[in-house]
Design a protein around this motif. Sequence first.
Motif, PDB file in Angstrom:
ATOM      1  N   TRP A 161      -8.238  44.589 -11.995  1.00  0.00           N
ATOM      2  CA  TRP A 161      -7.046  43.866 -11.728  1.00  0.00           C
ATOM      3  C   TRP A 161      -6.373  43.718 -10.179  1.00  0.00           C
ATOM      4  O   TRP A 161      -5.545  42.748 -10.001  1.00  0.00           O
ATOM      5  N   GLY A 162      -7.157  44.428  -9.544  1.00  0.00           N
ATOM      6  CA  GLY A 162      -6.602  44.354  -8.100  1.00  0.00           C
ATOM      7  C   GLY A 162      -6.844  42.944  -7.423  1.00  0.00           C
ATOM      8  O   GLY A 162      -5.884  42.333  -6.744  1.00  0.00           O
ATOM      9  N   PRO A 163      -7.980  42.200  -7.737  1.00  0.00           N
ATOM     10  CA  PRO A 163      -8.221  40.944  -7.259  1.00  0.00           C
ATOM     11  C   PRO A 163      -7.276  39.782  -7.669  1.00  0.00           C
ATOM     12  O   PRO A 163      -6.840  38.949  -7.089  1.00  0.00           O
ATOM     13  N   ILE A 164      -6.981  40.115  -8.779  1.00  0.00           N
ATOM     14  CA  ILE A 164      -5.850  39.044  -9.646  1.00  0.00           C
ATOM     15  C   ILE A 164      -4.323  39.382  -8.974  1.00  0.00           C
ATOM     16  O   ILE A 164      -3.897  38.168  -8.691  1.00  0.00           O
ATOM     17  N   PHE A 165      -4.107  40.668  -8.664  1.00  0.00           N
ATOM     18  CA  PHE A 165      -2.761  40.577  -8.058  1.00  0.00           C
ATOM     19  C   PHE A 165      -2.588  40.097  -6.616  1.00  0.00           C
ATOM     20  O   PHE A 165      -1.945  39.698  -6.092  1.00  0.00           O
ATOM     21  N   HIS A 166      -4.084  40.422  -5.987  1.00  0.00           N
ATOM     22  CA  HIS A 166      -4.063  39.837  -4.546  1.00  0.00           C
ATOM     23  C   HIS A 166      -3.924  38.426  -4.354  1.00  0.00           C
ATOM     24  O   HIS A 166      -3.123  37.856  -3.749  1.00  0.00           O
ATOM     25  N   ARG A 167      -4.539  37.707  -5.285  1.00  0.00           N
ATOM     26  CA  ARG A 167      -4.493  36.103  -5.595  1.00  0.00           C
ATOM     27  C   ARG A 167      -3.047  35.692  -5.970  1.00  0.00           C
ATOM     28  O   ARG A 167      -2.536  34.968  -5.283  1.00  0.00           O
ATOM     29  N   LEU A 168      -2.350  36.577  -6.841  1.00  0.00           N
ATOM     30  CA  LEU A 168      -1.115  36.223  -7.340  1.00  0.00           C
ATOM     31  C   LEU A 168      -0.045  36.429  -6.192  1.00  0.00           C
ATOM     32  O   LEU A 168       0.810  35.543  -5.871  1.00  0.00           O
ATOM     33  N   LEU A 169      -0.261  37.561  -5.321  1.00  0.00           N
ATOM     34  CA  LEU A 169       0.761  38.211  -4.510  1.00  0.00           C
ATOM     35  C   LEU A 169       0.649  37.558  -2.951  1.00  0.00           C
ATOM     36  O   LEU A 169       1.402  37.405  -2.221  1.00  0.00           O
ATOM     37  N   VAL A 170      -0.621  37.574  -2.468  1.00  0.00           N
ATOM     38  CA  VAL A 170      -1.044  37.464  -0.997  1.00  0.00           C
ATOM     39  C   VAL A 170      -1.589  36.143  -0.911  1.00  0.00           C
ATOM     40  O   VAL A 170      -0.878  35.575   0.053  1.00  0.00           O
ATOM     41  N   THR A 171      -2.668  35.836  -1.597  1.00  0.00           N
ATOM     42  CA  THR A 171      -3.428  34.407  -0.975  1.00  0.00           C
ATOM     43  C   THR A 171      -2.874  33.410  -1.628  1.00  0.00           C
ATOM     44  O   THR A 171      -2.959  32.084  -1.244  1.00  0.00           O
ATOM     45  N   ARG A 172      -2.249  33.387  -2.802  1.00  0.00           N
ATOM     46  CA  ARG A 172      -2.085  32.229  -3.772  1.00  0.00           C
ATOM     47  C   ARG A 172      -3.181  31.237  -4.132  1.00  0.00           C
ATOM     48  O   ARG A 172      -2.975  30.376  -4.328  1.00  0.00           O
ATOM     49  N   MET A 173      -4.301  31.894  -4.081  1.00  0.00           N
ATOM     50  CA  MET A 173      -5.563  31.290  -4.489  1.00  0.00           C
ATOM     51  C   MET A 173      -5.605  31.038  -5.969  1.00  0.00           C
ATOM     52  O   MET A 173      -4.964  31.976  -6.514  1.00  0.00           O
ATOM     53  N   PRO A 174      -6.080  30.154  -6.492  1.00  0.00           N
ATOM     54  CA  PRO A 174      -5.948  29.913  -8.096  1.00  0.00           C
ATOM     55  C   PRO A 174      -6.607  30.962  -8.920  1.00  0.00           C
ATOM     56  O   PRO A 174      -7.675  31.607  -8.508  1.00  0.00           O
ATOM     57  N   LEU A 175      -6.129  31.307  -9.879  1.00  0.00           N
ATOM     58  CA  LEU A 175      -6.555  32.166 -11.192  1.00  0.00           C
ATOM     59  C   LEU A 175      -7.006  31.439 -12.001  1.00  0.00           C
ATOM     60  O   LEU A 175      -6.607  31.863 -13.398  1.00  0.00           O
ATOM     61  N   ASP A 176      -7.802  30.502 -11.917  1.00  0.00           N
ATOM     62  CA  ASP A 176      -8.513  29.655 -12.806  1.00  0.00           C
ATOM     63  C   ASP A 176      -9.542  30.507 -13.580  1.00  0.00           C
ATOM     64  O   ASP A 176      -9.840  31.546 -13.187  1.00  0.00           O
TER      65      ASP A 176
END
Length: 175
Positions: free
Chosen positions: A137-152
């Motif tokens: 789950w950590g990388p998902i929230f990292h992308r969601l909150l920090v980098t805004r990279m795609p969660l495709d």
Amino acid sequence: ILRERGFAGFTVEGVAARAGAGKATIYRWWQTKGTLAIEAFLVAIAPRMDSIPHTDSAIADLRRQIHVAAMLYRGRVGQLLRELIALGQEDSETSRALRTNFVEPRRQAALGALRRAQATGEIRADTDIEVLADALWGPIFHRLLVTRMPLDRGFIDKLLDLVLGGARAPPTSLR
């Protein structure tokens, strides 16, 4: 209102007016605008996130759970979640409500799937499932909150393959 206008346009006055109630009634049930927003968020989102059926494969169930969450986080749900997490940084009641009512039930569902996966031999018995859940789950929230990279879907599949691959139980010998 939350879905239509986001947290910035979400007001207790607006909720009271739409519900045909007084502000005092709203505040009697919800201490802050943030706790009211979290309840509204949960009513709309939880059924979509928590409707993953249990199958014979705990790992397949976990993969499905993570894909559903990532799909929701790609849209308006992700934006609202970012806003609620940001609000929780300043409002301890909102933070507590978000952790207790949103984060913890989903974490427990993931841990339950991982315990089942250990019990059925899908992952090694010596795997620290707390760390494994954080690694998923950590990388998902990292992308969601920090980098805004795609969660495709491609990212989620690669993440699941990489993290779960390290915890897989070795195949049993056919000898």
